[in-house]
Write a protein that holds these residues in place. Structure first.
Motif, PDB file in Angstrom:
ATOM      1  N   HIS A   1       0.832  -1.209   0.000  1.00 24.57           N
ATOM      2  CA  HIS A   1       0.000   0.000   0.000  1.00 24.57           C
ATOM      3  C   HIS A   1       0.866   1.258   0.000  1.00 24.57           C
ATOM      4  O   HIS A   1       0.557   2.238  -0.692  1.00 24.57           O
TER       5      HIS A   1
ATOM      6  N   ALA B   1      -0.205   5.586  -7.425  1.00 27.68           N
ATOM      7  CA  ALA B   1      -1.202   4.676  -7.972  1.00 27.68           C
ATOM      8  C   ALA B   1      -2.557   4.829  -7.302  1.00 27.68           C
ATOM      9  O   ALA B   1      -3.502   4.112  -7.620  1.00 27.68           O
TER      10      ALA B   1
ATOM     11  N   ARG C   1       4.117   5.642  -5.583  1.00 23.39           N
ATOM     12  CA  ARG C   1       4.136   5.668  -7.054  1.00 23.39           C
ATOM     13  C   ARG C   1       2.968   6.447  -7.649  1.00 23.39           C
ATOM     14  O   ARG C   1       2.857   6.558  -8.869  1.00 23.39           O
TER      15      ARG C   1
ATOM     16  N   ASP D   1       2.306   1.733  -3.458  1.00 21.16           N
ATOM     17  CA  ASP D   1       1.313   2.285  -4.380  1.00 21.16           C
ATOM     18  C   ASP D   1       1.147   3.785  -4.175  1.00 21.16           C
ATOM     19  O   ASP D   1       1.054   4.561  -5.145  1.00 21.16           O
TER      20      ASP D   1
END
Length: 273
Positions: free
Chosen positions: A22, A30, A28, A25
């Motif tokens: 998590h 995301a 990044r 993500d």
């Protein structure tokens, strides 16, 4: 080891991987939160494995906001604070530095582990204190306790000393610094970082040695320190980008190692200021 203990260990290890995923993500871009439901404090009991995972990752739970990848993440901050209440930092100070060969190997390993924990707790406390502001005293255990070293950011006490290569050599020291890679973040600076600045060659040798030994996580952690040094404007004995590419290509498939690499990449592009 009893089967129940193995199952519990696997459950906690899986929780660490999920939280690292998590966090990766979020770093990044995301989307999604570092601390997804049901890990939100205030929405019901936070599962103990989730709290343990936050305690293991420590400062890296707040890496996305420290690196400027996300805005303030209240849920991640509260999760990390709750983890420190559930698993409070040790009440014992970090051990004094040794001046000669260890008389007892087990005692020396225990002292080294305690020192690593103390410094990681310091890094977490600094980031949490900044994020929580005046609420830090109420939410962080031991915020008003006795200090073992010089006070730095917002009352977060430093352990009494930082690890140095002497007298045990760069191999053992580089492993210790790999265990402290979560401190290689913007907004954290202290004696551990000064040791990294002073011994960049030892970090580089440790990173290369780890690649040759196929220990990708240690290699990623040490290369993260090298990226931090590069972002800090230091001359390095090797190029960081090819090291990152090599480790990324070989990989070990874990979210934790991928998170180390992502932080290193972000440091190279965004600096440490």
């Amino acid at each position: 080891m009893p089967t129940a203990d193995l199952a519990l260990r696997d459950e906690y290890a899986a929780a660490v991987e999920r939280l690292a995923g998590h966090t990766l993500d979020a770093l990044r871009g995301a989307g999604g939160a570092v601390a997804p439901a049901p890990a939100f404090p205030g929405t019901g009991p936070v599962p103990r494995p989730v709290l343990a995972a936050a305690r293991v990752l420590g400062p890296d739970v707040l890496a996305p906001q420290a690196l400027g990848a996300t805005g303030p993440d209240e849920q991640a901050v509260l999760l990390l604070a709750e983890a420190h209440r559930a698993f409070p930092p040790s009440a014992f100070p970090a051990p004094a530095p040794s001046t000669g060969p260890p008389a007892d190997a087990d005692r020396e390993r225990a002292a080294g582990a305690a020192l690593v924990t103390a410094w990681r707790d310091w890094g977490t406390a600094v980031l949490l204190a900044r994020a929580l502001g005046p609420a830090a005293d109420a939410l962080l255990p031991g915020a008003a306790g006795e200090h073992t070293g010089e006070d730095t950011d917002l009352g977060a006490p430093q352990p009494g000393h930082a690890p140095h290569p002497e007298p045990y050599g760069w191999q053992a020291w580089s492993v210790r610094m790999a265990q402290l890679s979560a401190l290689a973040l913007p907004g954290l600076d202290g004696p551990v970082h000064d040791a990294a600045r002073e011994h960049s060659l030892a970090l580089a040798r440790g990173a290369v040695r780890s690649v040759l030994r196929c220990d990708q996580r240690v290699a990623a952690r040490l290369t993260r320190w090298l990226a931090w040094l590069a972002a800090d404007g230091r001359e390095l004995p090797l190029e960081v980008e090819p090291m990152l590419e090599r480790i990324r290509t070989v990989g070990d498939g874990s979210a934790r190692t991928a998170l180390e690499l992502a932080v290193a990449e972000r440091l190279l592009t965004g600096g440490v200021s």
